[in-house]
Design an enzyme around this catalytic site. Structure first.
Site, mmCIF file in Angstrom:
data_model
loop_
_atom_site.group_PDB
_atom_site.id
_atom_site.type_symbol
_atom_site.label_atom_id
_atom_site.label_comp_id
_atom_site.label_asym_id
_atom_site.label_seq_id
_atom_site.Cartn_x
_atom_site.Cartn_y
_atom_site.Cartn_z
ATOM 1 C CG ASP A 144 97.401 -12.653 96.751
ATOM 2 O OD1 ASP A 144 96.445 -13.246 96.247
ATOM 3 O OD2 ASP A 144 98.594 -12.972 96.583
ATOM 4 C CG ASP A 173 98.097 -9.693 94.175
ATOM 5 O OD1 ASP A 173 96.975 -10.228 94.091
ATOM 6 O OD2 ASP A 173 99.096 -10.275 94.621
#
Length: 753
Positions: free
Chosen positions: A421, A649
């Site tokens: 990420d 996430d």
């Protein structure tokens, strides 16, 4: 694990080999309500998963089942109790065995020098019998319990083999003609028992070292805290602390709980929790963690979490869970162990019958069968995997890599793609407003004030950047009404009766806003290079498209360790991929700053938060291997690790083969991941993959040696090339070598810088 499913931990005493593990698991598996059992020989513990009843009801039942199987139920913390006394504790029985066995071994030591001397038969009997039936009583007890359970274990093999050698010696002594001194084998029985006891003592010392990481974490808890009541200090046991208590922490003391600093300033050493070697400055408002060491300043803190809710307790639980669990590779060992002892007893019986029928006599046949029984003890087989896992997870925790999923530890060494990420993981996650280009119908100040108003209640990083910019210019912010976040797109609300929208260019284009004039204003402006672009617009009350008022450019800075981490991954042949919600130009610009290979498809841009898990699954299926245009026929499945820190996430972390959460991120992300980097240092990602590789290599080495000892030793013993004494020495050496090899992992250090 379902919400109704629970687990119970139990210490188990008396286990000696992998067959004991299998027997305890069978006994516990028969208890009504038990769903799953995992027994660990190295920690001498069991984890019992159940769905019916509660732990208070099930506890006595499983303890009785363990006792009926011939073992001793203990408290789960028994193996983790602090060491007391000398490191030679427990050596007395071994020393006595060595003392009694030495005269029996002396003739063998003197023979190379031409001295042929043998103690009288009565002296050999007097020396060997206490070793056999007093020091060796534990083998008889364990073997008897195994027979009652219709199973086999190491104790049964040792007891059977040494008893046969002792009984043969007694029979030869008592039936010898007067004046004839027969060759006796008391030394074989006594020395084998002494060597096995020595091996077990060395194993115990090594086990203490494998659990040293947990004991060190337990030792971080101070016993007392200085409670402040009415401006007076009162010492209180840390077990009695509650949320909201005010504590004084003196220089050099360990912090007794998690909390916030109310008064004072200092530097705090958090190395035991995060692996970060440098003390961290703390001032009023700073968060502090229980177990860390205060520096040279006195602090007053308010407790926010204590006892089982603290970060330290959470870390201890995760490390214990990882060390108590079984790696998938252990399943093969369990299957082999379940049939190993019966097969060995059969091999010993066949060895006896073969040599006896071959005409070598009862004496030789028994000795060779004894050697087979003694060398085949499966101690090393049972210790091979758990000791390596304990050493690996322990040293990783010491350096700030918290491995809570043993399956992740086993898989991580096969990772060939690491997906990151972007915001908060590769970058600082604190973007700032680089530029604002207003439309001709408004001014920069008016547009910025309007953007700040609609973002005033948001915690999004871009919203904070807008508010910071407005604050720096001294602009007044009027709170918006009816504010609504549109996930993955932006925010809308009402300011002075107007419907105001701020969000991604794609969203506003979908709503019909004309953005081209604003894009022409920023074209060629260096501040827009690699920036994340958002647009501000006002929507009309009818069905018409919104009117664009301004274009905003946001920028973030990469973490200083991110570029080094990516370079190290590339150097080991691991591909990196950055998953970002930014537009492709901004994402690719940041990727180039980080050293990623944009042309090789290492950037996946314009990804909505809910689509990260889909991208991970496509990476696992082999997509993006040549960039966005990779054709399906050429795709190859890959093992993928995902690194992230946010709530959005969590699905991607769970979907990946290995989820790696940043310790500075959210609890949701850390729960979804199998590995947590405690200090939020992305530079630990290659270190996590390396410790997985090192641990799996140790497991393979241990299993190789454990099997090699038996594969080579049993035929040699059956053919008469190994005496019972040498077989006992080899068996003890196999366990000690496996433990020692695993302990080498404790010297591992993460790659520098």
């Amino acid at each position: 694990m379902s919400s109704a499913e629970r687990s119970l931990d139990l210490g188990i005493g008396g286990m000696t080999c992998a067959s004991c593990v299998a027997r305890v698991e069978r006994a516990l598996g028969k208890v009504p309500g038990v769903e799953q059992v995992s027994v660990n020989l190295a920690t001498e513990s069991a984890r019992i998963t159940f769905q019916q009843g509660d732990a208070a009801e099930l506890g006595p039942v499983v303890r009785r089942a363990v006792r009926d199987a011939g073992y001793e139920p203990r408290a789960p913390e028994a193996a983790l109790e602090p060491e007391h006394g000398s490191s030679w504790a427990g050596f007395a029985p071994v020393a006595l065995g060595l003392l009694l066995s030495a005269p029996l071994m002396l003739p063998m030591a003197l023979m190379p020098f031409g001295v042929h001397w043998m103690p009288p038969a009565w002296a050999q009997f007097a020396l060997a019998t206490p070793v056999q039936f007093w020091l060796g009583a534990r083998f008889y007890r364990g073997g008897w319990h195994a027979l009652r359970a219709r199973a086999g274990n190491m104790d049964l093999l040792v007891a059977t083999g040494t008893t046969a050698a002792w009984a043969l010696s007694v029979w030869l002594w008592l039936t010898a003609p007067p004046g004839h001194a027969p060759h006796l084998y008391f030394e074989s029985a006594a020395v084998v028992i002494t060597l096995v006891l020595l091996g077990k003592w060395l194993e115990l010392r090594a086990k203490r070292q494998t659990t040293s990481a947990i004991r060190a974490l337990h030792a971080l808890r101070p016993e007392l805290a200085h409670l402040l009541e009415f401006d007076e200090e009162k010492d209180l046991p840390v077990e009695e602390l509650r949320r909201g208590d005010r504590l004084a922490v003196r220089p050099g003391e360990r912090l007794p709980a998690d909390g916030l600093v109310l008064e004072g300033a200092s530097h705090v050493d958090e190395s035991m929790l995060t692996g970060e070697p440098l003390p961290v400055p703390k001032a009023v408002g700073s968060a502090v963690t229980g177990g860390s060491i205060n520096g040279d300043g006195r602090l007053v803190m308010e407790v926010t979490a204590a006892g089982s809710e603290s970060v330290l307790s959470h870390i201890i639980r995760l490390v214990q869970d990882a060390q108590a669990a079984k790696a998938p590779v252990q399943r093969l060992v369990d299957k082999v162990s379940a049939v190993f002892v019966p097969v060995v007893i059969g091999a010993g019986l066949l060895t006896f019958l073969a040599w006896w029928l071959a005409g070598l006599g009862l004496e030789t046949a028994i000795l060779r069968a004894v050697a087979v029984l003694v060398i085949a003890c499966p101690c090393a087989l049972g210790l091979a995997t758990p000791t390596a896992i304990m050493a690996g997870t322990g040293v990783a925790a010491r350096h700030g890599i918290l491995i809570k999923d043993v399956a992740a530890l086993e898989i991580a060494h096969r990772v060939r793609t690491v997906a990151f990420d972007k915001t908060g993981t590769l970058t600082r996650g604190q973007p700032r407003l680089l530029a604002l280009w207003p439309a001709a119908s408004t001014t920069l100040e008016a547009a910025l004030a309007l953007a700040a108003s609609v973002q005033s209640g948001s915690e999004h990083p871009l919203a904070r950047a807008v508010l910071d910019a407005a604050r720096q210019r001294g602009l007044g912010v009027e709170p918006a009404r009816d504010v609504r976040a549109v996930p993955g797109h932006g925010t809308e609300g009402r300011v002075r009766g107007e419907r105001v929208l701020i969000g991604s260019l794609r969203w506003l284009r979908e709503l019909g806003a004309e953005l081209q004039p604003l894009l022409e204003l920023q074209a060629g402006d260096p501040r827009a290079e690699g920036a994340t672009l958002s647009a501000l617009a006002v929507a009309s009350e009818g069905d018409g498209p919104p009117t664009a008022l301004a274009l905003l450019a946001f920028g973030d800075e990469p973490k200083p360790e991110a570029q080094r981490a990516i370079a190290r991954l590339h150097a080991t042949g691991v591909r990196t991929v950055m998953i970002s919600g930014d537009n492709r130009a901004a994402a690719e610009a940041m990727a180039r700053r980080l050293g990623m290979r944009v042309e090789a498809g290492e950037v996946v841009a314009e990804v909505l938060p809910g689509d990260k898990a889909r991208v991970v699954r496509e990476l696992q299926a082999g997509r993006f291997q040549r960039g966005a245009g990779a054709s399906a026929p050429e795709a190859r499945p890959e093992v993928v690790a995902m690194v992230g820190d946010g709530v959005n996430d969590a699905p991607a972390l769970a979907a990946a083969d290995v989820g790696i959460a940043m310790g500075s991120g959210t609890d949701v992300a850390m729960h979804a991941a199998g590995v947590t980097l405690m200090r939020g240092d992305v530079g630990l990602v290659p270190a996590a993959l390396e410790i997985s590789h090192r641990t799996l290599r140790k497991i393979r080495q241990n299993l190789f040696w454990a099997f090699v000892y038996n594969v080579i030793g049993i035929p040699l013993a059956a053919l008469g090339y190994l005496s019972p004494v040498l077989a006992g020495a080899a068996m003890a050496l196999s366990s000690v070598s496996v433990m020692s090899n695993a302990l080498l992992l404790r010297r591992w250090q993460p790659p520098p810088g």
